[in-house]
Motif scaffolding. Structure first.
Motif, PDB file in Angstrom:
ATOM      1  N   LEU A  52      21.795 -14.736 -14.726  1.00 17.76           N
ATOM      2  CA  LEU A  52      22.206 -13.426 -14.004  1.00 17.76           C
ATOM      3  C   LEU A  52      21.169 -13.181 -12.810  1.00 17.76           C
ATOM      4  O   LEU A  52      21.723 -12.698 -11.775  1.00 17.76           O
ATOM      5  N   THR A  53      19.987 -13.476 -12.718  1.00 16.85           N
ATOM      6  CA  THR A  53      19.326 -13.452 -11.482  1.00 16.85           C
ATOM      7  C   THR A  53      19.775 -14.143 -10.459  1.00 16.85           C
ATOM      8  O   THR A  53      19.635 -13.802  -9.250  1.00 16.85           O
ATOM      9  N   GLU A  54      20.006 -15.448 -10.744  1.00 16.25           N
ATOM     10  CA  GLU A  54      20.631 -16.172  -9.688  1.00 16.25           C
ATOM     11  C   GLU A  54      21.984 -15.556  -9.230  1.00 16.25           C
ATOM     12  O   GLU A  54      22.155 -15.557  -7.668  1.00 16.25           O
ATOM     13  N   MET A  55      22.783 -14.990  -9.983  1.00 17.69           N
ATOM     14  CA  MET A  55      23.959 -14.205  -9.298  1.00 17.69           C
ATOM     15  C   MET A  55      23.538 -12.932  -8.391  1.00 17.69           C
ATOM     16  O   MET A  55      24.148 -12.915  -7.564  1.00 17.69           O
ATOM     17  N   GLN A  56      22.482 -12.319  -8.917  1.00 12.06           N
ATOM     18  CA  GLN A  56      22.053 -11.362  -8.158  1.00 12.06           C
ATOM     19  C   GLN A  56      21.788 -11.623  -6.705  1.00 12.06           C
ATOM     20  O   GLN A  56      21.900 -11.033  -5.628  1.00 12.06           O
ATOM     21  N   GLU A  57      20.743 -12.615  -6.789  1.00 13.59           N
ATOM     22  CA  GLU A  57      20.258 -13.321  -5.264  1.00 13.59           C
ATOM     23  C   GLU A  57      21.327 -13.584  -4.693  1.00 13.59           C
ATOM     24  O   GLU A  57      21.534 -13.524  -3.281  1.00 13.59           O
ATOM     25  N   ILE A  91      28.469 -11.278 -14.217  1.00 20.98           N
ATOM     26  CA  ILE A  91      28.945 -11.040 -12.985  1.00 20.98           C
ATOM     27  C   ILE A  91      28.926  -9.443 -12.480  1.00 20.98           C
ATOM     28  O   ILE A  91      28.514  -8.767 -11.428  1.00 20.98           O
ATOM     29  N   GLN A  92      29.606  -8.813 -13.663  1.00 17.26           N
ATOM     30  CA  GLN A  92      29.633  -7.247 -13.602  1.00 17.26           C
ATOM     31  C   GLN A  92      28.064  -6.680 -13.364  1.00 17.26           C
ATOM     32  O   GLN A  92      27.856  -5.851 -12.722  1.00 17.26           O
ATOM     33  N   ALA A  93      27.061  -7.299 -14.236  1.00 17.92           N
ATOM     34  CA  ALA A  93      25.887  -6.734 -14.198  1.00 17.92           C
ATOM     35  C   ALA A  93      25.032  -6.992 -12.887  1.00 17.92           C
ATOM     36  O   ALA A  93      24.604  -6.060 -12.400  1.00 17.92           O
ATOM     37  N   ALA A  94      25.401  -8.464 -12.273  1.00 20.35           N
ATOM     38  CA  ALA A  94      24.866  -8.833 -11.011  1.00 20.35           C
ATOM     39  C   ALA A  94      25.396  -7.743  -9.915  1.00 20.35           C
ATOM     40  O   ALA A  94      24.591  -7.219  -9.014  1.00 20.35           O
ATOM     41  N   CYS A  95      26.694  -7.528  -9.999  1.00 20.20           N
ATOM     42  CA  CYS A  95      27.342  -6.716  -9.045  1.00 20.20           C
ATOM     43  C   CYS A  95      26.807  -5.222  -8.827  1.00 20.20           C
ATOM     44  O   CYS A  95      26.431  -4.629  -7.824  1.00 20.20           O
ATOM     45  N   ALA A  96      26.548  -4.661 -10.257  1.00 20.13           N
ATOM     46  CA  ALA A  96      26.164  -3.368 -10.182  1.00 20.13           C
ATOM     47  C   ALA A  96      24.539  -3.343  -9.946  1.00 20.13           C
ATOM     48  O   ALA A  96      24.193  -2.214  -9.145  1.00 20.13           O
ATOM     49  N   ALA A  97      23.844  -4.417  -9.961  1.00 21.70           N
ATOM     50  CA  ALA A  97      22.419  -4.351  -9.615  1.00 21.70           C
ATOM     51  C   ALA A  97      22.168  -4.585  -8.123  1.00 21.70           C
ATOM     52  O   ALA A  97      21.386  -3.834  -7.522  1.00 21.70           O
ATOM     53  N   VAL A  98      23.083  -4.946  -7.451  1.00 18.98           N
ATOM     54  CA  VAL A  98      22.848  -5.192  -6.000  1.00 18.98           C
ATOM     55  C   VAL A  98      23.964  -4.398  -5.206  1.00 18.98           C
ATOM     56  O   VAL A  98      24.148  -4.159  -4.172  1.00 18.98           O
ATOM     57  N   GLN A  99      24.609  -3.387  -6.036  1.00 22.44           N
ATOM     58  CA  GLN A  99      25.426  -2.456  -5.602  1.00 22.44           C
ATOM     59  C   GLN A  99      26.795  -3.137  -4.512  1.00 22.44           C
ATOM     60  O   GLN A  99      26.810  -2.324  -3.577  1.00 22.44           O
ATOM     61  N   GLU A 108      43.237   0.060 -12.117  1.00 19.51           N
ATOM     62  CA  GLU A 108      44.131   0.440 -11.096  1.00 19.51           C
ATOM     63  C   GLU A 108      43.029   1.508  -9.949  1.00 19.51           C
ATOM     64  O   GLU A 108      43.543   1.589  -9.308  1.00 19.51           O
ATOM     65  N   ASN A 109      42.141   2.050 -10.928  1.00 22.11           N
ATOM     66  CA  ASN A 109      41.411   3.134 -10.155  1.00 22.11           C
ATOM     67  C   ASN A 109      40.399   2.558  -9.489  1.00 22.11           C
ATOM     68  O   ASN A 109      39.318   1.832 -10.141  1.00 22.11           O
ATOM     69  N   ILE A 110      40.111   2.331  -8.047  1.00 23.18           N
ATOM     70  CA  ILE A 110      39.165   1.502  -7.468  1.00 23.18           C
ATOM     71  C   ILE A 110      37.866   2.432  -7.461  1.00 23.18           C
ATOM     72  O   ILE A 110      36.783   1.635  -6.921  1.00 23.18           O
ATOM     73  N   ASN A 111      37.759   3.420  -7.968  1.00 21.89           N
ATOM     74  CA  ASN A 111      36.445   4.200  -8.083  1.00 21.89           C
ATOM     75  C   ASN A 111      35.849   3.927  -9.262  1.00 21.89           C
ATOM     76  O   ASN A 111      34.736   4.652  -9.557  1.00 21.89           O
ATOM     77  N   ASP A 112      36.389   3.497 -10.456  1.00 26.26           N
ATOM     78  CA  ASP A 112      35.709   3.185 -11.644  1.00 26.26           C
ATOM     79  C   ASP A 112      34.495   2.419 -11.370  1.00 26.26           C
ATOM     80  O   ASP A 112      34.334   1.620 -10.494  1.00 26.26           O
ATOM     81  N   THR A 113      33.373   2.527 -12.128  1.00 28.00           N
ATOM     82  CA  THR A 113      32.336   1.839 -11.776  1.00 28.00           C
ATOM     83  C   THR A 113      31.704   1.012 -12.856  1.00 28.00           C
ATOM     84  O   THR A 113      31.949   1.192 -14.230  1.00 28.00           O
ATOM     85  N   VAL A 114      30.696   0.194 -12.583  1.00 27.66           N
ATOM     86  CA  VAL A 114      29.812  -0.529 -13.653  1.00 27.66           C
ATOM     87  C   VAL A 114      28.614  -0.033 -13.519  1.00 27.66           C
ATOM     88  O   VAL A 114      27.951  -0.032 -12.595  1.00 27.66           O
ATOM     89  N   SER A 115      27.905   0.410 -14.516  1.00 23.59           N
ATOM     90  CA  SER A 115      26.722   1.258 -14.704  1.00 23.59           C
ATOM     91  C   SER A 115      25.446   0.042 -14.262  1.00 23.59           C
ATOM     92  O   SER A 115      25.509  -0.942 -14.712  1.00 23.59           O
ATOM     93  N   SER A 116      24.748   0.655 -13.274  1.00 20.41           N
ATOM     94  CA  SER A 116      23.562  -0.208 -13.150  1.00 20.41           C
ATOM     95  C   SER A 116      22.119   0.289 -13.795  1.00 20.41           C
ATOM     96  O   SER A 116      21.024  -0.317 -13.560  1.00 20.41           O
ATOM     97  N   GLU A 117      22.197   1.140 -14.604  1.00 20.20           N
ATOM     98  CA  GLU A 117      21.007   1.448 -15.314  1.00 20.20           C
ATOM     99  C   GLU A 117      20.584   0.350 -16.146  1.00 20.20           C
ATOM    100  O   GLU A 117      21.240  -0.239 -16.608  1.00 20.20           O
ATOM    101  N   SER A 118      19.207   0.400 -16.182  1.00 15.86           N
ATOM    102  CA  SER A 118      18.515  -0.629 -17.004  1.00 15.86           C
ATOM    103  C   SER A 118      18.469  -1.803 -16.427  1.00 15.86           C
ATOM    104  O   SER A 118      18.158  -3.091 -16.927  1.00 15.86           O
ATOM    105  N   ILE A 119      19.352  -2.343 -15.224  1.00 19.09           N
ATOM    106  CA  ILE A 119      19.191  -3.405 -14.608  1.00 19.09           C
ATOM    107  C   ILE A 119      18.400  -3.299 -13.154  1.00 19.09           C
ATOM    108  O   ILE A 119      18.541  -2.541 -12.489  1.00 19.09           O
ATOM    109  N   SER A 120      17.510  -4.251 -13.113  1.00 21.22           N
ATOM    110  CA  SER A 120      16.535  -4.234 -11.929  1.00 21.22           C
ATOM    111  C   SER A 120      17.240  -4.804 -10.618  1.00 21.22           C
ATOM    112  O   SER A 120      18.083  -5.343 -10.904  1.00 21.22           O
ATOM    113  N   GLN A 121      16.697  -4.246  -9.610  1.00 19.43           N
ATOM    114  CA  GLN A 121      17.272  -4.416  -8.453  1.00 19.43           C
ATOM    115  C   GLN A 121      16.989  -6.012  -8.141  1.00 19.43           C
ATOM    116  O   GLN A 121      16.174  -6.451  -8.690  1.00 19.43           O
TER     117      GLN A 121
END
Length: 451
Positions: A57-62, A86-94, A267-280
């Motif tokens: 996960l951390t390597e994906m984030q970087e 992958i989803q968590a890494a994307c949420a963490a780095v926006q 199909e909704n491009i504005n749906d999100t993956v929450s980044s709560e509890s995931i470090s930057q």
């Protein structure tokens, strides 16, 4: 636009090939193995960077934080842990996220459907006769719980050295271990089922791209029971064509959007993956690790092991410096030979040219004697690792092209404009970002010259 594709499937490969045709896209593809890299690189241009290796996960984030605008998850539908990371890494780095998910197969009602591998094992223990396993090598250990598995089971797996070794350790060997690269036609599946006299074939719902329907047709024709292992969870996703259409209409500044936003697989491009509890991501605002030094290469002996595309780029750059080059490879490409010949022609015409020798043969440890720097740039992971280890034992600075953690130095993007020599690196995080930086430096220098 910079796009990162986790390309663990046929659809992922096709997506990368399509994106690579667009001049306005810079594409980086991640695959789990060197074998996957070899398959992906066969028809790709140099503008696509391919990274091989399983990322945490951390390597994906970087990696994602290194300058990508969009991430496409084209991993296998059964690789749920990878998708979650992958989803968590994307949420963490926006960074926005798209899921390319192959469609389910329309199997007939005459199949046996089980929820997971353990359920498949339980079912097989209620049957007799030979079984063809087409679910890959990862879950093969569980099938060791089938009674008389070494006599009944035949495993069809990828022809990779590490896969073969692991299968043999699990008790699958000889005629019971079939190492082949798909896709497989209905006719080939039928022939294999009949030759092995199989009463069952086990598959995952790998979709059309994974040859699931050909397995179903073959099982029907051969009179074999098809056991289908279900997907771990329900997932929504976009088809290959939908992802291509979506990307063509996306804004290039995807990472600058709403905080925490990640475009998901609906199909909704504005749906999100929450980044709560995931470090930057530590890649943002962290202290840099790699300090750029300029080294006098006059008369230095640089050994390059490899004769492919990556080696060629390194060689073309080093031919502009006054070092001694030794190029060692079992096969040296025609492009490398032409680059060396071109420099030899310039030397004859009165220009400067480094001493350069081409050694078309397998690498030998003696090739490292008296080397000042070494570049391991083959397509063989084990050979690159061995060269790196030998260099560290001899205290020779080495760059290992496919694993940044094994490098003593990075090979930067080089800009040479007259007396100006500049090097640009993204610290091994993003080739596309380094290329953008190099282009920016070249443009800035041209602007200065034109004033």
């Amino acid at each position: 636009m910079n796009i990162l594709v986790f390309a663990g499937t046929t659809e992922g490969r096709l997506l990368v090939e399509q994106l690579a045709k667009r001049a306005d896209f810079q594409v980086c593809a991640c695959v789990a193995t060197e074998y996957g890299r070899d398959i992906l690189e066969q028809d790709l241009s140099d503008q696509v960077e391919v990274k091989a290796g399983r990322l945490q996960l951390t390597e994906m984030q970087e990696l994602i934080a290194g300058g990508f605008d969009w991430v496409v998850d084209a991993t296998h539908p059964y690789a749920t842990a990878v998708t979650e990371n992958i989803q968590a890494a994307c949420a963490a780095v926006q960074c926005p996220y798209l899921r390319l998910l192959r469609e389910r197969t329309e199997f007939g009602e005459d199949c046996i459907f089980v929820e997971d591998t353990e359920a498949a094992v339980r079912y097989l223990n209620t049957t007799v006769g030979n079984v063809l396993l087409t679910t890959g090598s990862k879950e093969l250990k569980s099938y060791g719980q089938v009674a008389d598995y070494q006599e009944r089971l035949y495993a069809r797996v990828l022809p990779m050295e590490q896969v073969v070794k692991s299968c043999i350790q699990l008790g699958f060997s000889g005629s019971h271990l079939i190492c082949m690269q798909g896709p497989f036609s209905k006719e080939m599946n039928v022939a294999m089922l009949k030759q092995l006299n199989c009463t069952c074939m086990v598959t995952k719902d790998t979709g059309a791209a994974g040859g699931a329907y050909e397995k179903y047709q073959a099982a029907q024709e051969a009179g074999t029971t098809l056991v289908v292992v279900g997907r771990a969870q329900e997932e929504k996703g976009l088809t290959l064509q939908q992802v291509l259409e979506k990307i063509s209409n996306l804004p290039a500044d995807g990472c600058k959007g709403k905080k925490g936003q990640a475009v998901d697989n609906s199909e909704n491009i504005n749906d999100t993956v929450s980044s709560e509890s995931i470090s930057q991501s530590p890649g943002r605002g962290a202290l840099a690790e790699w300090f750029p030094l300029f080294v006098n290469l006059t008369g230095k002996r640089v050994v390059i092991v490899g004769g492919g595309k990556i080696a060629r780029r390194r060689i073309e750059t080093l031919l502009q410096f006054s070092c001694q080059l030794r190029i060692v490879a079992s096969h040296i490409s025609e492009e490398i030979r032409k680059a060396v010949q071109l420099e030899e022609g310039r030397q004859t015409a009165g220009g400067s040219h480094p001493d350069c020798r081409l050694l078309e043969r397998p690498f030998q440890p003696s090739d490292l004697l008296d080397a000042d720097f070494v570049l391991a740039a083959t397509n063989n992971r084990e050979l690159n690792r061995t060269i790196g280890k030998l260099c560290r034992e001899k205290a020779i600075p080495v760059n290992v092209a496919d694993v940044k953690e094994e490098c003593d130095f990075y090979f930067p993007g080089i800009i040479i404009e007259g007396m100006l020599v500049a090097g640009v690196t993204a610290q091994g995080q993003s080739h596309s970002l380094a290329k953008k930086g190099s282009a920016a430096v070249r443009k800035a220098w041209k602007d200065i010259e034109n004033r």
